[in-house]
Enzyme design. Structure first.
Site, PDB file in Angstrom:
ATOM      1  N   PHE A  93       0.765  -1.410  -0.253  1.00 37.81           N
ATOM      2  CA  PHE A  93      -0.304  -0.053   0.186  1.00 37.81           C
ATOM      3  C   PHE A  93       1.054   1.596  -0.123  1.00 37.81           C
ATOM      4  CE2 PHE A  93      -2.938   3.078   2.418  1.00 37.81           C
ATOM      5  CZ  PHE A  93      -3.866   2.943   0.934  1.00 37.81           C
ATOM      6  N   GLY A 147      10.872  14.445  -6.873  1.00 40.12           N
ATOM      7  CA  GLY A 147      11.070  12.723  -6.834  1.00 40.12           C
ATOM      8  C   GLY A 147      10.800  11.854  -8.138  1.00 40.12           C
ATOM      9  N   ASP A 166      17.912  -0.438 -14.853  1.00 41.39           N
ATOM     10  CA  ASP A 166      16.108   0.220 -14.437  1.00 41.39           C
ATOM     11  C   ASP A 166      16.033  -0.185 -15.682  1.00 41.39           C
ATOM     12  OD1 ASP A 166      13.023   0.964 -13.346  1.00 41.39           O
ATOM     13  OD2 ASP A 166      13.512   2.116 -15.090  1.00 41.39           O
ATOM     14  N   LYS A 190      13.857  -3.792 -18.188  1.00 47.13           N
ATOM     15  CA  LYS A 190      12.657  -3.837 -18.576  1.00 47.13           C
ATOM     16  C   LYS A 190      12.852  -3.707 -20.294  1.00 47.13           C
ATOM     17  CE  LYS A 190      11.192   0.360 -16.512  1.00 47.13           C
ATOM     18  NZ  LYS A 190      10.936   1.752 -15.612  1.00 47.13           N
TER      19      LYS A 190
HETATM   20  P1  NAP Z   1       6.721   1.671  -2.603  1.00 46.54           P
HETATM   21  O1  NAP Z   1       6.244   2.228  -2.331  1.00 46.54           O
HETATM   22  O2  NAP Z   1       7.922   1.480  -1.762  1.00 46.54           O
HETATM   23  O3  NAP Z   1       5.331   0.623  -1.846  1.00 46.54           O
HETATM   24  C1  NAP Z   1       5.723  -0.366  -1.255  1.00 46.54           C
HETATM   25  C2  NAP Z   1       4.744  -1.135  -0.576  1.00 46.54           C
HETATM   26  O4  NAP Z   1       4.679  -2.446   0.023  1.00 46.54           O
HETATM   27  C3  NAP Z   1       4.520  -0.171   0.670  1.00 46.54           C
HETATM   28  O5  NAP Z   1       3.230  -0.035   1.670  1.00 46.54           O
HETATM   29  C4  NAP Z   1       5.236  -1.424   1.798  1.00 46.54           C
HETATM   30  O6  NAP Z   1       5.113  -1.961   3.263  1.00 46.54           O
HETATM   31  C5  NAP Z   1       4.784  -3.033   1.412  1.00 46.54           C
HETATM   32  N1  NAP Z   1       6.143  -3.759   1.747  1.00 46.54           N
HETATM   33  C6  NAP Z   1       7.298  -3.429   1.445  1.00 46.54           C
HETATM   34  N2  NAP Z   1       7.925  -4.677   2.313  1.00 46.54           N
HETATM   35  C7  NAP Z   1       6.724  -5.743   2.447  1.00 46.54           C
HETATM   36  C8  NAP Z   1       6.622  -6.712   2.592  1.00 46.54           C
HETATM   37  N3  NAP Z   1       7.655  -7.927   2.664  1.00 46.54           N
HETATM   38  N4  NAP Z   1       5.381  -7.273   3.331  1.00 46.54           N
HETATM   39  C9  NAP Z   1       4.458  -6.927   3.555  1.00 46.54           C
HETATM   40  N5  NAP Z   1       4.108  -5.278   2.389  1.00 46.54           N
HETATM   41  C10 NAP Z   1       5.581  -5.095   2.146  1.00 46.54           C
HETATM   42  O7  NAP Z   1       6.209   1.007  -3.922  1.00 46.54           O
HETATM   43  P2  NAP Z   1       6.050   1.817  -4.967  1.00 46.54           P
HETATM   44  O8  NAP Z   1       6.156   2.346  -5.460  1.00 46.54           O
HETATM   45  O9  NAP Z   1       3.858   1.600  -4.650  1.00 46.54           O
HETATM   46  O10 NAP Z   1       5.990   0.552  -6.129  1.00 46.54           O
HETATM   47  C11 NAP Z   1       5.475  -0.623  -6.403  1.00 46.54           C
HETATM   48  C12 NAP Z   1       6.048  -1.909  -7.068  1.00 46.54           C
HETATM   49  O11 NAP Z   1       5.538  -1.143  -8.826  1.00 46.54           O
HETATM   50  C13 NAP Z   1       7.329  -1.787  -7.939  1.00 46.54           C
HETATM   51  O12 NAP Z   1       7.724  -3.333  -7.999  1.00 46.54           O
HETATM   52  C14 NAP Z   1       7.945  -1.054  -8.296  1.00 46.54           C
HETATM   53  O13 NAP Z   1       9.496  -1.365  -9.273  1.00 46.54           O
HETATM   54  C15 NAP Z   1       6.742  -1.014  -9.089  1.00 46.54           C
HETATM   55  N6  NAP Z   1       6.627   0.745 -10.240  1.00 46.54           N
HETATM   56  C16 NAP Z   1       6.231   1.867  -9.016  1.00 46.54           C
HETATM   57  C17 NAP Z   1       6.588   2.657 -10.080  1.00 46.54           C
HETATM   58  C18 NAP Z   1       6.503   4.211  -9.795  1.00 46.54           C
HETATM   59  O14 NAP Z   1       6.354   4.867 -10.208  1.00 46.54           O
HETATM   60  N7  NAP Z   1       6.319   3.938  -7.887  1.00 46.54           N
HETATM   61  C19 NAP Z   1       5.937   2.628 -11.566  1.00 46.54           C
HETATM   62  C20 NAP Z   1       5.994   1.394 -11.750  1.00 46.54           C
HETATM   63  C21 NAP Z   1       6.561   0.280 -11.650  1.00 46.54           C
HETATM   64  P3  NAP Z   1       4.350  -0.377   4.111  1.00 46.54           P
HETATM   65  O15 NAP Z   1       3.994   0.210   3.050  1.00 46.54           O
HETATM   66  O16 NAP Z   1       4.315  -0.746   5.714  1.00 46.54           O
HETATM   67  O17 NAP Z   1       6.351  -0.013   4.181  1.00 46.54           O
HETATM   68  N1  HSE Z   2      12.392   4.527 -11.492  1.00 47.97           N
HETATM   69  C1  HSE Z   2      11.991   4.634 -12.756  1.00 47.97           C
HETATM   70  C2  HSE Z   2      11.483   5.225 -13.987  1.00 47.97           C
HETATM   71  C3  HSE Z   2      10.047   3.987 -12.105  1.00 47.97           C
HETATM   72  O1  HSE Z   2      12.452   6.570 -13.163  1.00 47.97           O
HETATM   73  O2  HSE Z   2      10.799   5.562 -14.669  1.00 47.97           O
HETATM   74  C4  HSE Z   2       9.166   3.725 -13.537  1.00 47.97           C
HETATM   75  O3  HSE Z   2       9.866   2.263 -13.134  1.00 47.97           O
END
Ligand code: NAP
Ligand code: HSE
Length: 427
Positions: free
Chosen positions: A13, A189, A203, A207
């Site tokens: 989350f 950010g 990264d 992909k």
């Molecule tokens: P994030 O903000 O770091 O959130 C990770 C979430 O997972 C947090 O809620 C964390 O809990 C939970 N978590 C981590 N380890 C855990 C465990 N062992 N057990 C239970 N919960 C756990 O990550 P995000 O940016 O949302 O990214 C999530 C995924 O999407 C990743 O694979 C990332 O590569 C992918 N992604 C992200 C983006 C982007 O723009 N952010 C874009 C494309 C793909 P807590 O809240 O308690 O810390």
């Molecule tokens: N760190 C990655 C980017 C997030 O800058 O595109 C999306 O995968």
């Protein structure tokens, strides 16, 4: 006939997980009206239960035991948005083994362990969807898996990392040096506090591996992908690119080259006439060349909570729809391919050489190119008063020839420093 109820177990989350729940709240009735699917999140797993969570309905079961979510009989589909390899891999395997479709955005995991997970999903005859793992909100994976499933795709080249695209765009537009543009990306950010995976090209390499699996059915993992980043690109390199009607972009390149598949990531000097050159800010874009379809370009937000949640939502609806029809979309087998090795690629190159500005230096430096069979396309000299920068654009040459040239150049007493070497993408 009533709507089909689908219960979702969400792992994570954070940025994307919380955006996914917000998007579902907003779109629930529209989705039901359009698809006949009533989507509801029943469980959310997080790491730290003490953190304050906004936007979580009190009916949702919040847990720090994700294993319970993936085995719960009250969960129909698992959405993995935790990231990282472990425990995400085990959790996805358990979900699939329990015949639950999985939606994930985890590029790191898929680029390293995709083959095994895809095989397990096919064995259990359930969906594994991962649109958000490549280029965030851009619907690329679905286009490759469905719309272009019968297309002889020849080449896919993409700007698939938003952080590096922001940095390079700033360097181009404002003349900012690399360090300053990186700091801005961090402040906005886009870049992580440790931006290594982004700026090193890793990264984008993850992909590229996923694109190779989906578009070419190739058994490729992150370890197989050669990648270079943007850390050494200077303001002088970007200024030269700009002056000559080009810009510099970091590209993921997946292309059939005779009998070899090229799966690589590197910065390129790209003509301002190329459609990818105008993709600025932190946007992503992917250019597909197919033998039947011709050229296609997809453009959009490659990261950020909401754009990524949008891609996750499409996958969830697809999985829910398939589940309700007791069907799934097979991943198929990944075949071993011959990958293009380092040193075998042919390209034109941009090469900056810092030299002592003395008579005979230009002739000495230029002769080294000729000695190694490299033909010079253009040469320019910048600077004066003791030091000069010679900038060469070569005709197409092999990397091996280039390596030998660079090694001999760096041994010359008149050469003070070799600058960045950048491939020039011929239009
Ligand atoms: P994030 O903000 O770091 O959130 C990770 C979430 O997972 C947090 O809620 C964390 O809990 C939970 N978590 C981590 N380890 C855990 C465990 N062992 N057990 C239970 N919960 C756990 O990550 P995000 O940016 O949302 O990214 C999530 C995924 O999407 C990743 O694979 C990332 O590569 C992918 N992604 C992200 C983006 C982007 O723009 N952010 C874009 C494309 C793909 P807590 O809240 O308690 O810390
Ligand atoms: N760190 C990655 C980017 C997030 O800058 O595109 C999306 O995968």
């Amino acid at each position: 006939m009533g709507n089909t109820q689908i219960r979702i177990g969400l792992l994570g989350f954070g940025n994307v997980g919380s955006a996914f729940i917000a998007l579902l709240e907003e779109q629930r009735s529209a989705i039901a009206a359009r698809t006949g699917l009533e989507l509801r999140v029943t469980h959310v797993a997080v790491k730290d239960l003490t953190k304050k969570r906004n936007g979580l309905d009190s009916e949702i079961e919040l847990t720090d035991e994700p294993q319970q979510v993936v085995t719960s009989p009250e969960v129909d589909i698992v959405v993995e948005l935790m990231g990282g390899l472990f425990p995400a891999k085990d959790l996805i395997e358990t979900a699939l083994a329990n015949s639950k479709p999985v939606v994930t955005a985890n590029k790191e995991l898929l680029s390293k362990e995709g083959k095994g997970l895809f095989r397990l999903a096919d064995k259990k005859r359930v969906d594994i969807h991962f649109e958000a793992a490549v280029a965030g909100g851009i619907p690329l994976i679905r286009v490759l898996r469905e719309s272009l499933a019968g297309e002889p795709v020849e080449k896919i080249m993409g700007i698939v990392n938003g952080t590096t695209n922001y940095i390079l765009s700033q360097m181009d537009e404002t003349g900012a040096p690399y360090d300053e543009a990186l700091l801005e990306a961090q402040q906005l950010g886009y870049a992580e506090s440790d931006p290594t995976a982004d700026v090193s090209g890793q990264d984008a390499a993850s992909k590229a591996a996923i694109i190779a699996m989906v578009a070419f059915g190739a058994d490729v993992a992150l370890n197989d992908v050669l990648f270079e980043g943007i850390e050494n690109i200077s303001s002088a390199d970007m200024a030269f690119a700009k002056k000559t009607g080009n810009t510099i972009k970091l590209l993921a390149m997946v292309a059939q080259r005779d009998n070899d598949l090229e799966v690589q990531v590197y910065p390129v000097m790209l003509s301002k006439n190329h459609p990818l050159s105008s993709v600025g800010d932190s946007y992503n874009a992917v250019f597909v060349e197919g033998n039947a379809v011709g050229d296609l370009m997809l453009f959009g937000r490659g990261a950020g909570g909401m754009p990524t949640a949008s891609a996750v939502m499409g996958d969830v609806i697809d999985s829910a729809f398939n589940l309700s029809k007791k069907t799934y979309r097979a991943m198929g087998t990944l075949e071993e391919v011959s990958l293009m090795k380092a040193g075998c690629q042919k390209s034109a190159y941009y090469i900056g050489v810092q030299v002592i500005d003395e008579p005979g230096v230009l002739a000495t430096v230029a002769s080294i190119f000729g000695d190694n069979g490299i033909s010079i396309q253009t040469m320019e000299q910048e600077g004066m008063g003791g030091e000069a920068r010679l900038i060469f654009i070569t005709h197409e040459a092999e990397e091996n020839q280039l390596e030998e040239t660079l090694s001999r150049l760096s041994g010359l007493s008149c050469v003070e420093k070799l600058g960045t070497i950048i491939k020039v993408l011929e239009a």
